[in-house]
Write a protein that holds these residues in place. Sequence first.
Motif: not given
Lengths: 133, 350
Positions: B119-120, B15-16, B100-103, A23-25
């Motif tokens: 990121i997630a 995370k930000l 966002a989901v790539i390690p 969500g932040i992204q």
Amino acid sequence: MNSFVYLLDTVVTGNSADYVPIGIQIIFAAGFVATVMIATHLLGPKRKTAEKLENFASGIESHGNARQPLAIKYFLVAILFVLFDVEVIFFYPYAVNFKSLGWYGFIEVLLFVCFFLTGFIYIIKKGALKWED
Amino acid sequence: MIHLLTVDWLLLLEKLILIVIVVMASLVIAMYETYAERKIAAFMQDRIGPNRAGPLGLLQPLADGGKLFFKEEIIPNHSNKILFILGPSLAMLTAMITSAVIPWSGDINLFGRTVSLQIADVNIGILYVFAVVSLGVYGIMIGGWSSNNKFSLLAALRGASQVISYELAMGLSLIAVLMITQTLSLKEIVEQQMASHWNILYQPLAFIIFFTCALAECNRTPFDLPEAESELNMGYHQEYSSMKLGFYLFAEYVNMFISSAIVVTLFFGGYDIPFLDEAAHADWGNWLALAGLVCFMLKIGFFIFLFMWIRWTVPRFRYDQLMDLGWKKLIPLALANMVITGAVILWMNK
């Protein structure tokens, strides 16, 4: 029957808090896009003329509205995509639990593949994907 | 209120920072991809390529990007203004959120905190990628339709039906990989490959299908029909100028970087360092994570080069050939691969 219960019984490994960074992204990306859009609007010169704002049609005058009836093929592809994409998504939960379901689950999925193929062969025989008349 | 207080603010801050770094890095990489593309094209055609702006032309992408900011922004009279702006914004937005989901590498240790370089880590990682990739088609479709230009509309229709057709084969090809990994989380997929072998050894056919579809999803040659300039003037972004055009072009390069990252994660071990047992060198700490990141970037770089190599080698498909390849060849092939993989795994496990 056993295999079906197993699918419903899969252990929940994540929770909704995992999605907060996504969500932040999204907010960050949307902010960036908006900022750049406004910046380019303010920075560029503004010397608009009637000719400049016409639609480009390789130098000739454009005639009428572009939004005219289109070839039905594109709509057909879109509808078939929705149909088959849903079927593809059905394979995902199976693939993740595939080892524990064993041969029994495999045969059940083979049946599903047969349904998939029946529909697939039908649309090809009907000529839904034929682009050359 | 109590619920708000229990939020781990340090985690959010961490995370930000990671999000800012990842998004900015993918933009900078995309910028230098344009430079690499021109240099590689020049090399393959026996030319020099950009060499004026800065040493070896290294500042060329900055000059190009900067120029786009100062160009006049034209919104044609007959277009739909809101959608006209929304089109490129959506294209860029979807390109920026896939990462966002790539390690990116293993965990690192900073000031006594274990920081994950992903990121997630959601347990449906690969499905998230598919969801965002499917949204990408809206950028093309809205842009082409809102321009109210016949060429743009034709290109957008072609682009949309191409992207959705190849998404099917892409989704099917991955099922065979998931049968081996038994998880949708990208982090776990990488960790499994670190412990045993890369998935490419087990699933070469799935890789070929997936990579072909990735080319089509990014509208790269030989599947660049939405941008076929000899037939459609320029493509769905024909009416666009200034940074709106820049967003469309840029989104393509960001997508190329992200899809290379996903190909590497799924099939080439992600941040796994080849011929090194990471578990035995856990005492290297942050250096191990850094080496993993460098390895990951090198692998991604190779795939970006492969994208460009193909672009300057293979000519464009005809539209009916493109649809035939996607529907009548790749989909049955991926389906057969899935069934055979399933049977072989079950037979070996017995």
